[in-house]
Structure formats: structure tokens, C-alpha cells
Enzyme design. Structure first.
Site, PDB file in Angstrom:
ATOM      1  N   SER A   1      -5.511  76.127 -38.703  1.00  0.00           N
ATOM      2  CA  SER A   1      -5.708  75.832 -37.183  1.00  0.00           C
ATOM      3  C   SER A   1      -4.417  75.796 -36.493  1.00  0.00           C
ATOM      4  O   SER A   1      -4.464  76.044 -35.164  1.00  0.00           O
ATOM      5  CB  SER A   1      -6.946  75.247 -36.650  1.00  0.00           C
ATOM      6  OG  SER A   1      -8.379  75.647 -37.109  1.00  0.00           O
TER       7      SER A   1
ATOM      8  N   SER B   1      -8.003  77.375 -34.315  1.00  0.00           N
ATOM      9  CA  SER B   1      -8.761  76.772 -33.285  1.00  0.00           C
ATOM     10  C   SER B   1      -7.845  76.110 -32.205  1.00  0.00           C
ATOM     11  O   SER B   1      -8.048  75.877 -31.142  1.00  0.00           O
ATOM     12  CB  SER B   1      -9.790  75.561 -33.691  1.00  0.00           C
ATOM     13  OG  SER B   1      -9.044  74.375 -34.166  1.00  0.00           O
TER      14      SER B   1
ATOM     15  N   LYS C   1      -3.764  69.326 -27.818  1.00  0.00           N
ATOM     16  CA  LYS C   1      -5.122  69.793 -27.967  1.00  0.00           C
ATOM     17  C   LYS C   1      -6.216  68.850 -27.713  1.00  0.00           C
ATOM     18  O   LYS C   1      -5.963  67.746 -27.835  1.00  0.00           O
ATOM     19  CB  LYS C   1      -5.157  70.118 -29.583  1.00  0.00           C
ATOM     20  CG  LYS C   1      -6.425  71.199 -30.005  1.00  0.00           C
ATOM     21  CD  LYS C   1      -6.167  71.371 -31.493  1.00  0.00           C
ATOM     22  CE  LYS C   1      -7.646  72.198 -31.818  1.00  0.00           C
ATOM     23  NZ  LYS C   1      -7.235  72.569 -33.372  1.00  0.00           N
TER      24      LYS C   1
END
Length: 492
Positions: A178, A154, A79
Site C-alpha cells: 500500500s 491504500s 495518512k
């Protein structure tokens, strides 16, 4: 052999048996990324040259029988809010469009020590603020199950990359759900560990008392293995990392769960929960009962406060954490400023997206004189009430179970929700963040139009091993892994 369908365990076995080279794995996955990521848009930055070079170095070690590391030759997606030395780390924001860190996050150091191969940085909501991957400055990621749908957020890019077969595992971050919500939307396994289980050093902070790095995989065993490898005390860099951790999550994972007791809060299946989700979770309840477990309905009266409490606390911490991005030392700097005051204002005004600005403004207001007691302090008191609810239930039950999300994946034309109503969709994942306990999402069903639905398993602090044991036994009764072959962009 379809390399993109192999799990971490399967790849490890084949590499160690010398049935396949690390470079063959890496090249095959880049070929798949190049073929399909134009539609999925999971990656912001690809590190193809570096990854292939590293994989070829591992080929040589493989030939010499020097295959050290539990992730030897196994690719990963990271990420884009986890810092990676000399590789762009943007937080999917214009503010950090040119930021190349000079060091690695602790989790990256651990992965490199295990000889994993990073394929690139994956998309996310800007600074992890969002639940659809739409707030990214660069692109909107798509759900591999249905390209018209969101992969969640996210960590939407992380979940989409795993579901699409681009990588066998990815790292995401979870502040209010997330990791788990995208895992639910994309039909994969996602774990938010106990707060302090995994070092936050090198994670660009959103809300420091809530953020945790967690793994996303296709199977429970893979997830347990990755968490074992990234967990542990980091006394040198992260004073909130926990000491004396037991990180053995795989031994006993096959243990019978007969006699265990699970709590299903009635509020987790309220009117706001989609009927398809309710049906899948009730079916999952029956599966757990068929394994000999007992599931009781319980009350969790303070659940209604979690969204308000979370967004006040998270926005307040974000306001403080993001103050460092001012156009001075690194990141975006406005070219239209005539003085220092304008440089601050214009750099932040032009560098941040709307959702980030909204949360900074909310957090700054909440922390301001005259509002602190009325909002921030009250939110912290509500946080304590939620924690008391969770601890009361877990004192009598092994785990709390329920849906991961109130709905399956939204179509993008359905997520343009007015005002802050969209925030309410996080109501089921937030309790684990507010209380710091571990929580895992595992696929438990499909909607009528073949969108995955996730079951959430919440345990007490540092009880990841128990969660993995239950999840693994459940996975034996319902495994969505084979359904990945039905991805809309096609399986090879």
C-alpha cells in the site's frame, strides 16, 4: 521559484540559507492545494490554521538562527490511519468520522521533534483495505498524471499529494503493497521498511504482523532521509520494534554498484504482467547492467501462493483488530438501536463499508472452529514457503528486482473487476510483507499514454541502505522528477 517542485533537501537548504521562510513554504503549498485538490481529492482533513501558526513560530526561530531539526519548516501529509493528537483521524471510514485522538503516533512525535509542519490528513482506502482509494467513505482520490486514473491504494492520497506537489513528502502505510503500488502509479518513490524498523505505535491496525509505516517522496535521497528520522526502537510503546538499528541510510549512497548481483524472478514477468510494464522493467535491467551490475533470472516457485496466504492472514488479523470498533467507547454509534445487541450490530453494519465487512467476515470464518486448521494454519505454512524462497534468493544475490505492480494505473472505469480478481494485482508486492523484508518502488518508465511504471527493489532484513544505494544510482540514469511538470492539472 516554484515551491511545489522543491524536494525535501532543496527546501531544507533554502530555509537554512534564509532564502525562504517556513511560512512562505506552507502558505504556497496551501494555495496550490486549494487550487487543485478539488480535482485530486488527496486530503480528507486540512490543518491550515494550525500549520500556518506553527510555520510562523518557526519563522521566528529561523530569524534567531535556532533552526533545530532535520525537517525544519518542511511540510508533510499524513495518512489518515496514523493518529494525530487533537486532529481527526478517520481511517477514511464512517466508523471514525468524529475521532480525535488524545495522543500522537510515535512517527508523528518524531516528525514534530524535527520541526516538520503537518498540512493535513490524506485520503486512503477505508481502514487501508483496498488498492484504488475507492473504498474511502469520504471521496475517491485521483491520479495527478491522469485524473481518470486511480492513484492506487491504500496510500493513494499520500502518493497523489506528493506527485501533485502538495507536499514534498508524505507518510503512508504498507500491509500488502500500500506504499509501493501507489508510488508506482503516481511516479514517486515509496519504501516499505523492514518489519520492526518503524514503530507501529499510533498506527490504527489492519493486520499487525504485516503493517509498516513508510515514506513517500519524489527522490531517493529524500526517502532515505525521512526513513532515517522516523526509524528506531520504541521499547516503551511497541515491543515489535527492532533494537540496535543502524539508521544511517545516506552515507555511501553514492557508492558504485558495479559487481553487485540482482535476481529477477521469471514469475515477476508472467502472463498477467502488462507488456508496457515488462518492457520498462527490462529496460531498467539494462540500465542496472550498464552500471556494472549483473542481473540473473531465477525461480520463485511459491509466488503463486502469496495472494491466498496474504488475504487469509490479513483478513484474520483484521477481524480481531477491528472488533474494538463497537459503537461503545468512540467512533460511530447507531441511533437506531433498541438494546445492546442491536447497538453492536447496527453500529458496525452502518459504520463499516462493504470491503471492510467482506474482510471481517472472511477473517472471522477462517478463525472459527473447524476452519482454523484448513485455512489459517495452512496460510501460515504457505507464508513460510514464501519466506524460504526469498531467503534462498537473497543468500546468493544482493537484491531481488522486478515490477512493483502488474499494470500501470487503471482508469476508474476499468477497475470494477469482478469478485476477488482485483486482489491478484498485489501479487508482486505481497512477498515483502509476508517475509518482513524491505522493499522500495522507484519510477523506471512511462507507458505510451504517459502513466508511470515502478521498479521494485527487495532486500534482506535491515538492508535499506543497500536498496537506497542501488536506487540512487538508478535514479541518476532515469529520473522522472522533471516529468511532474506535465501533470494534467498543470504546473505553475
Amino acid at each position: 521559484m516554484n515551491i511545489n517542485e522543491l524536494t525535501v533537501e532543496e527546501l531544507y537548504s533554502k530555509i537554512h540559507a534564509k532564502e525562504i521562510k517556513p511560512s512562505e513554504v506552507t502558505e504556497a503549498l496551501f494555495e496550490r492545494i486549494e487550487k487543485y485538490d478539488g480535482d485530486i481529492k488527496a486530503f480528507i482533513t486540512l490543518t491550515k490554521d494550525e500549520a500556518i501558526e506553527r510555520a510562523k513560530e518557526l519563522d521566528q526561530l529561523q530569524a534567531e538562527d535556532k533552526m533545530d531539526g532535520e525537517l525544519f519548516g518542511i511540510p508533510v501529509g499524513i495518512k489518515d490511519n496514523i493518529v494525530t493528537k487533537d486532529v481527526l483521524t478517520t481511517c477514511a471510514s464512517k466508523m471514525l468520522h468524529n475521532f480525535k485522538p488524545v495522543y500522537d503516533a510515535t512517527v508523528m512525535t518524531k516528525l514534530k521533534e524535527e520541526n516538520s509542519v503537518m498540512l493535513g490528513k490524506v485520503n486512503m482506502d477505508e481502514f487501508a483495505m483496498g488498492s484504488t482509494s475507492e473504498t474511502s467513505y469520504y471521496q475517491t482520490s485521483r491520479n495527478p498524471w491522469n485524473l481518470a486514473c486511480s492513484p492506487g491504494g491504500s496510500s493513494g492520497g499520500s502518493a497523489a499529494a506528493v506527485a501533485a506537489g502538495f507536499v514534498p513528502f508524505a507518510l503512508g502505510t504498507d500491509t500488502g503493497g500500500s506504499v509501493r503500488q501507489p508510488a508506482s502509479f503516481c511516479g514517486v518513490v515509496g519504501m516499505k521498511p523492514t518489519y520492526g524498523r518503524v514503530s507501529r505505535y499510533g498506527l490504527i491496525a489492519f493486520a499487525s504482523s504485516l503493517d509498516q509505516v513508510g515514506p513517500i517522496t519524489r527522490t531517493v535521497r529524500d526517502n532515505a532521509k525521512v526513513l532515517e528520522l522516523i526509524s528506531g526502537e520504541d521499547s516503551e510503546h511497541d515491543m515489535t520494534s527492532a533494537k540496535d538499528q543502524n539508521t544511517d541510510f545516506l552515507s555511501g549512497i553514492d557508492k558504485d554498484i558495479s559487481g553487485m548481483k540482482f535476481a529477477l524472478p521469471k514469475e515477476f514477468l508472467g502472463d498477467d504482467v502488462d507488456q508496457s510494464v515488462t518492457d520498462a522493467v527490462l529496460k531498467a535491467k539494462e540500465r542496472l547492467e550498464s552500471l556494472g551490475a549483473k542481473v540473473d533470472e531465477v525461480d520463485m516457485p511459491n509466488l503463486k501462493y502469496v495472494v491466498s496466504s496474504y488475504y487469509l492472514i490479513a483478513s484474520s488479523e483484521a477481524s480481531a483488530n477491528l472488533a474494538r470498533f463497537d459503537g461503545i467507547r468512540f467512533g460511530y454509534r447507531s441511533e437506531n438501536a433498541n438494546n445492546l445487541d442491536e447497538l453492536y450490530k447496527k453500529s458496525r453494519g452502518e459504520g463499516f463499508g462493504d470491503e471492510v465487512k467482506r474482510r471481517i467476515l472472511l477473517g472471522t470464518y477462517v478463525l472459527s472452529s473447524g476452519h482454523y486448521d484448513a485455512f489459517y494454519l495452512k496460510a501460515q505454512k504457505l507464508r513460510r514457503l514464501v519466506a524460504e524462497d526469498v531467503q534462498r534468493i537473497l543468500s546468493d544475490y544482493d537484491l531481488i528486482i522486478g515490477p512493483t505492480s502488474t499494470t500501470p494505473a487503471h482508469k476508474y472505469d476499468e477497475v470494477k473487476i469482478e469478485g476477488t480478481k482485483e486482489y491478484k494485482n498485489d501479487i508482486l508486492t505481497i512477498p515483502a510483507n509476508l517475509t518482513g523484508v524491505p522493499s522500495l518502488s522507484i519510477p523506471c518508465g512511462l507507458t505510451g499514454d504517459n502513466l508511470p511504471i515502478g521498479l521494485q527493489l527487495i532486500g534482506n532484513h535491515f538492508e535499506e541502505k543497500k536498496i537506497y544505494n542501488v536506487a540512487y544510482q538508478f535514479e541518476k540514469t532515469y529520473n522522472l522528477h522533471d516529468e511532474l511538470k506535465k501533470l494534467t492539472m498543470g504546473a505553475e
